[in-house]
Write a protein that holds these residues in place. Structure first.
Motif, PDB file in Angstrom:
ATOM      1  N   TYR A 116       0.844  -1.183   0.000  1.00  0.00           N
ATOM      2  CA  TYR A 116       0.000   0.000   0.000  1.00  0.00           C
ATOM      3  C   TYR A 116       0.886   1.242   0.000  1.00  0.00           C
ATOM      4  CZ  TYR A 116      -3.873  -3.065   1.374  1.00  0.00           C
ATOM      5  OH  TYR A 116      -4.829  -4.053   1.413  1.00  0.00           O
ATOM      6  N   GLN A 135       0.788   5.240   1.244  1.00  0.00           N
ATOM      7  CA  GLN A 135       0.035   6.181   2.065  1.00  0.00           C
ATOM      8  C   GLN A 135       0.685   7.550   1.984  1.00  0.00           C
ATOM      9  OE1 GLN A 135      -0.249   5.376   6.313  1.00  0.00           O
ATOM     10  NE2 GLN A 135      -2.203   6.437   6.441  1.00  0.00           N
ATOM     11  N   GLY A 194      -1.593  12.384   5.308  1.00  0.00           N
ATOM     12  CA  GLY A 194      -2.944  12.880   5.511  1.00  0.00           C
ATOM     13  C   GLY A 194      -4.032  12.059   4.831  1.00  0.00           C
ATOM     14  N   GLN A 195      -3.634  10.981   4.136  1.00  0.00           N
ATOM     15  CA  GLN A 195      -4.593  10.133   3.433  1.00  0.00           C
ATOM     16  C   GLN A 195      -4.561   8.709   3.990  1.00  0.00           C
ATOM     17  OE1 GLN A 195      -6.659  11.407   0.943  1.00  0.00           O
ATOM     18  NE2 GLN A 195      -5.767  13.335   1.622  1.00  0.00           N
ATOM     19  N   GLY A 196      -5.556   7.930   3.616  1.00  0.00           N
ATOM     20  CA  GLY A 196      -5.536   6.524   3.975  1.00  0.00           C
ATOM     21  C   GLY A 196      -4.655   5.738   3.017  1.00  0.00           C
ATOM     22  N   PRO A 197      -4.217   4.544   3.419  1.00  0.00           N
ATOM     23  CA  PRO A 197      -3.412   3.711   2.520  1.00  0.00           C
ATOM     24  C   PRO A 197      -4.166   3.372   1.235  1.00  0.00           C
ATOM     25  CG  PRO A 197      -3.300   2.897   4.777  1.00  0.00           C
ATOM     26  CD  PRO A 197      -4.376   3.938   4.745  1.00  0.00           C
ATOM     27  N   PHE A 243      -4.163   0.749  -2.100  1.00  0.00           N
ATOM     28  CA  PHE A 243      -3.692  -0.566  -2.531  1.00  0.00           C
ATOM     29  C   PHE A 243      -2.869  -0.488  -3.798  1.00  0.00           C
ATOM     30  CE2 PHE A 243      -3.811  -5.076  -3.007  1.00  0.00           C
ATOM     31  CZ  PHE A 243      -4.089  -5.366  -4.339  1.00  0.00           C
ATOM     32  N   LEU A 262       4.600   7.029   2.530  1.00  0.00           N
ATOM     33  CA  LEU A 262       4.914   5.889   3.379  1.00  0.00           C
ATOM     34  C   LEU A 262       4.440   4.640   2.651  1.00  0.00           C
ATOM     35  CD1 LEU A 262       5.909   4.943   6.248  1.00  0.00           C
ATOM     36  CD2 LEU A 262       3.496   5.042   6.940  1.00  0.00           C
ATOM     37  N   LEU A 311       3.652   0.794   2.756  1.00  0.00           N
ATOM     38  CA  LEU A 311       3.301  -0.206   3.756  1.00  0.00           C
ATOM     39  C   LEU A 311       3.188  -1.580   3.124  1.00  0.00           C
ATOM     40  CD1 LEU A 311       0.511   1.916   5.457  1.00  0.00           C
ATOM     41  CD2 LEU A 311       2.664   1.273   6.544  1.00  0.00           C
TER      42      LEU A 311
END
Lengths: 112, 115
Positions: free
Chosen positions: A35, A37, A40-43, A45, A88, A90
């Motif tokens: 993922y 990220q 300030g946002q969600g991960p 896919f 980031l 993940l």
């Protein structure tokens, strides 16, 4: 038991360069997902791999690629880096289909 | 396309002040709804999975509920250590043999508990 591990922790690259990020899943987990990220946002896919085969791909350009090795570890490769690739990254592993995904600490990529 | 919307974006509470976080979703065939907690600079930490409307799960001061269109994360008498970003994610579509494991996340609710 060790959790999902990722390396490196931090990485600084310049535009146009290539980067390889690494992930080791929890022992016994055969599915690995990646993922992205942005702050300030969600991960979001990117890929899922199981038994060395790509099982899912998100809406990312062909500059992004990945693979899974016989020991179930995985690599994410990004070519021709852009400033917008700063994020980031993940990695998550899971034991079986539909089960919870366990996330690693992430690799912080900064593109200058 | 699967969509997840979380509200509010940020929430500041006094220690002990209970509240709820909302996660509304639009998916084709929900397989599971997941709640995660994320501390700054770290990976998400799993909290709950809910599979069907009416299901509830609890862990310490947290309780998650699910309806056909939304989920709530209720926080009772929070403590400063509950401060984090709470992420909601859905897994949808037809279940296959280790395919289609994609999670679609919302943007999260940043929760701050003031001592």
């Amino acid at each position: 038991d060790a959790g999902v591990t990722q390396s490196p922790t931090h990485l600084i690259k310049t535009r146009g360069q290539h980067v390889t990020l690494r992930c080791s899943p929890i022992s016994g987990h055969k599915s690995v997902s990646w993922y992205q990220q942005v702050l300030g946002q969600g991960p979001q896919f990117i890929f899922q791999y199981y038994e060395k085969e790509e099982r899912g791909r998100g809406n990312f350009p062909d500059r992004f690629s990945a693979r899974q090795f016989p020991n179930y570890s995985s690599e994410l490769n990004v070519n021709a880096l852009l400033l917008g690739d700063s994020a980031l990254y993940l990695c998550a592993s899971s034991l079986e289909a539909g089960a919870r995904q366990f996330f690693g600490p992430g690799t912080r990529l900064t593109v200058l | 396309e699967d969509q997840v919307t979380q509200s509010p974006e940020a929430l500041r509470l006094q220690e002990g002040e209970s509240s709820s976080l909302n996660c509304s979703y639009t998916v084709s065939g929900l397989r599971g709804l997941f709640w995660y907690r994320q501390d700054p600079g770290k990976g998400p930490e799993f909290l709950f999975t809910l599979y069907s409307a009416g299901e509830e799960k609890e862990k310490e001061r947290l309780k998650a509920t699910l309806t056909k269109k939304e989920s709530f994360l209720h926080i009772t008498a929070p403590k400063p250590e509950d401060s984090a970003t709470y992420l909601c994610a859905v897994q949808a579509g037809v279940r296959s043999n280790f395919g289609n494991e994609k999670l679609t996340f919302g943007t999260g609710t940043r929760l701050t508990i003031i001592p």
